[in-house]
Structure formats: C-alpha cells, structure tokens
Write a protein that holds these residues in place. Structure first.
Motif, PDB file in Angstrom:
ATOM      1  N   UNK A   1       0.833  -1.188   0.000  1.00 16.25           N
ATOM      2  CA  UNK A   1       0.000   0.000   0.000  1.00 16.25           C
ATOM      3  C   UNK A   1       0.869   1.240   0.000  1.00 16.25           C
ATOM      4  N   UNK A   2       0.340   2.245  -0.667  1.00 19.39           N
ATOM      5  CA  UNK A   2       1.059   3.520  -0.744  1.00 19.39           C
ATOM      6  C   UNK A   2       0.028   4.643  -0.682  1.00 19.39           C
ATOM      7  N   UNK A   3       0.312   5.647   0.121  1.00 23.99           N
ATOM      8  CA  UNK A   3      -0.563   6.816   0.210  1.00 23.99           C
ATOM      9  C   UNK A   3       0.108   7.976  -0.511  1.00 23.99           C
ATOM     10  N   UNK A   4      -0.634   8.584  -1.435  1.00 25.59           N
ATOM     11  CA  UNK A   4      -0.118   9.715  -2.202  1.00 25.59           C
ATOM     12  C   UNK A   4      -1.182  10.806  -2.228  1.00 25.59           C
ATOM     13  N   UNK A   5      -0.752  12.012  -2.534  1.00 23.11           N
ATOM     14  CA  UNK A   5      -1.711  13.096  -2.726  1.00 23.11           C
ATOM     15  C   UNK A   5      -2.238  13.017  -4.157  1.00 23.11           C
ATOM     16  N   UNK A   6      -3.461  13.472  -4.334  1.00 22.03           N
ATOM     17  CA  UNK A   6      -4.057  13.484  -5.666  1.00 22.03           C
ATOM     18  C   UNK A   6      -3.176  14.271  -6.632  1.00 22.03           C
ATOM     19  N   UNK A   7      -2.488  15.288  -6.130  1.00 21.78           N
ATOM     20  CA  UNK A   7      -1.579  16.078  -6.968  1.00 21.78           C
ATOM     21  C   UNK A   7      -0.584  15.188  -7.705  1.00 21.78           C
ATOM     22  N   UNK A   8      -0.035  14.197  -7.020  1.00 23.25           N
ATOM     23  CA  UNK A   8       0.960  13.324  -7.642  1.00 23.25           C
ATOM     24  C   UNK A   8       0.368  12.532  -8.802  1.00 23.25           C
ATOM     25  N   UNK A   9      -0.858  12.096  -8.642  1.00 20.91           N
ATOM     26  CA  UNK A   9      -1.520  11.334  -9.703  1.00 20.91           C
ATOM     27  C   UNK A   9      -1.827  12.241 -10.894  1.00 20.91           C
ATOM     28  N   UNK A  10      -2.395  13.409 -10.602  1.00 19.90           N
ATOM     29  CA  UNK A  10      -2.740  14.347 -11.677  1.00 19.90           C
ATOM     30  C   UNK A  10      -1.482  14.817 -12.395  1.00 19.90           C
ATOM     31  N   UNK A  11      -0.464  15.153 -11.647  1.00 22.94           N
ATOM     32  CA  UNK A  11       0.779  15.651 -12.237  1.00 22.94           C
ATOM     33  C   UNK A  11       1.428  14.618 -13.154  1.00 22.94           C
ATOM     34  N   UNK A  12       1.281  13.350 -12.828  1.00 19.80           N
ATOM     35  CA  UNK A  12       1.908  12.296 -13.611  1.00 19.80           C
ATOM     36  C   UNK A  12       1.124  11.936 -14.867  1.00 19.80           C
ATOM     37  N   UNK A  13      -0.217  11.866 -14.768  1.00 24.28           N
ATOM     38  CA  UNK A  13      -1.011  11.389 -15.892  1.00 24.28           C
ATOM     39  C   UNK A  13      -1.802  12.472 -16.619  1.00 24.28           C
ATOM     40  N   UNK A  14      -2.158  13.549 -15.953  1.00 20.97           N
ATOM     41  CA  UNK A  14      -2.994  14.589 -16.580  1.00 20.97           C
ATOM     42  C   UNK A  14      -2.570  15.979 -16.112  1.00 20.97           C
ATOM     43  N   UNK A  15      -1.330  16.372 -16.307  1.00 18.09           N
ATOM     44  CA  UNK A  15      -0.882  17.667 -15.785  1.00 18.09           C
ATOM     45  C   UNK A  15      -1.665  18.850 -16.346  1.00 18.09           C
ATOM     46  N   UNK A  16      -2.299  18.672 -17.498  1.00 12.79           N
ATOM     47  CA  UNK A  16      -3.091  19.759 -18.071  1.00 12.79           C
ATOM     48  C   UNK A  16      -4.325  20.081 -17.225  1.00 12.79           C
ATOM     49  N   UNK A  17      -4.701  19.182 -16.319  1.00 11.10           N
ATOM     50  CA  UNK A  17      -5.859  19.399 -15.444  1.00 11.10           C
ATOM     51  C   UNK A  17      -5.508  20.177 -14.176  1.00 11.10           C
ATOM     52  N   UNK A  18      -4.243  20.331 -13.876  1.00 11.36           N
ATOM     53  CA  UNK A  18      -3.831  20.983 -12.630  1.00 11.36           C
ATOM     54  C   UNK A  18      -4.474  22.354 -12.417  1.00 11.36           C
ATOM     55  N   UNK A  19      -4.539  23.228 -13.436  1.00  4.94           N
ATOM     56  CA  UNK A  19      -5.133  24.549 -13.196  1.00  4.94           C
ATOM     57  C   UNK A  19      -6.624  24.507 -12.851  1.00  4.94           C
ATOM     58  N   UNK A  20      -7.292  23.402 -13.153  1.00  3.73           N
ATOM     59  CA  UNK A  20      -8.734  23.318 -12.953  1.00  3.73           C
ATOM     60  C   UNK A  20      -9.135  22.704 -11.615  1.00  3.73           C
ATOM     61  N   UNK A  21      -8.172  22.190 -10.884  1.00  5.11           N
ATOM     62  CA  UNK A  21      -8.468  21.558  -9.595  1.00  5.11           C
ATOM     63  C   UNK A  21      -8.133  22.510  -8.455  1.00  5.11           C
ATOM     64  N   UNK A  22      -8.942  22.461  -7.423  1.00  2.00           N
ATOM     65  CA  UNK A  22      -8.747  23.311  -6.254  1.00  2.00           C
ATOM     66  C   UNK A  22      -7.616  22.746  -5.399  1.00  2.00           C
ATOM     67  N   UNK A  23      -6.950  23.619  -4.646  1.00  2.00           N
ATOM     68  CA  UNK A  23      -5.870  23.133  -3.767  1.00  2.00           C
ATOM     69  C   UNK A  23      -6.317  22.038  -2.806  1.00  2.00           C
ATOM     70  N   UNK A  24      -7.524  22.162  -2.246  1.00  2.00           N
ATOM     71  CA  UNK A  24      -7.965  21.124  -1.305  1.00  2.00           C
ATOM     72  C   UNK A  24      -8.220  19.795  -2.020  1.00  2.00           C
TER      73      UNK A  24
END
Length: 62
Positions: A1-24
């Motif tokens: 098991x591994x715990x990661x922040x959603x940021x890591x997943x988005x940054x790796x597979x869909x970085x173009x979505x980063x501006x559309x997601x809220x910090x929380x």
C-alpha cells in the motif's frame, strides 16, 4: 500500500488538469493498494473523477 496526494496522480497522468483543480482537491490523500508505480492511466482518471465528485458533495447550494 502507498498513500499519495491526488496532486501526484494528476501531475503524472494529466498535468493539463492541474489549473482546474482546487488546492484542497489536490491535497486529498489517496491510498493505492499496489502503489503509484503500477497505476495505469485509466485507473488514474477514475481516481481523479471520483475525488472531484467527493469534494462536490461538500458543497451546499443556498
């Protein structure tokens, strides 16, 4: 098991979505049974969509 922040997943597979997601949303903790290393893009998209929906459940319409 591994715990990661959603940021890591988005940054790796869909970085173009980063501006559309809220910090929380990006700070959400995601537990991956088999770890980030073997996560596939389709699974990553499903996790992202589910996380967004979960945060929308906290919104109240007035």
């Amino acid at each position: 098991m591994e715990t990661v922040k959603l940021f890591e997943i988005v940054n790796r597979w869909c970085p173009e979505m980063l501006p559309f997601l809220k910090p929380n949303e990006l700070d959400s903790l995601i537990v991956l049974r088999d770890g980030l290393g073997i996560l596939e893009q389709g699974d990553a998209m499903e996790i992202i969509q589910y996380s967004i929906c979960e945060h929308q459940n906290d919104i109240y319409i007035q």
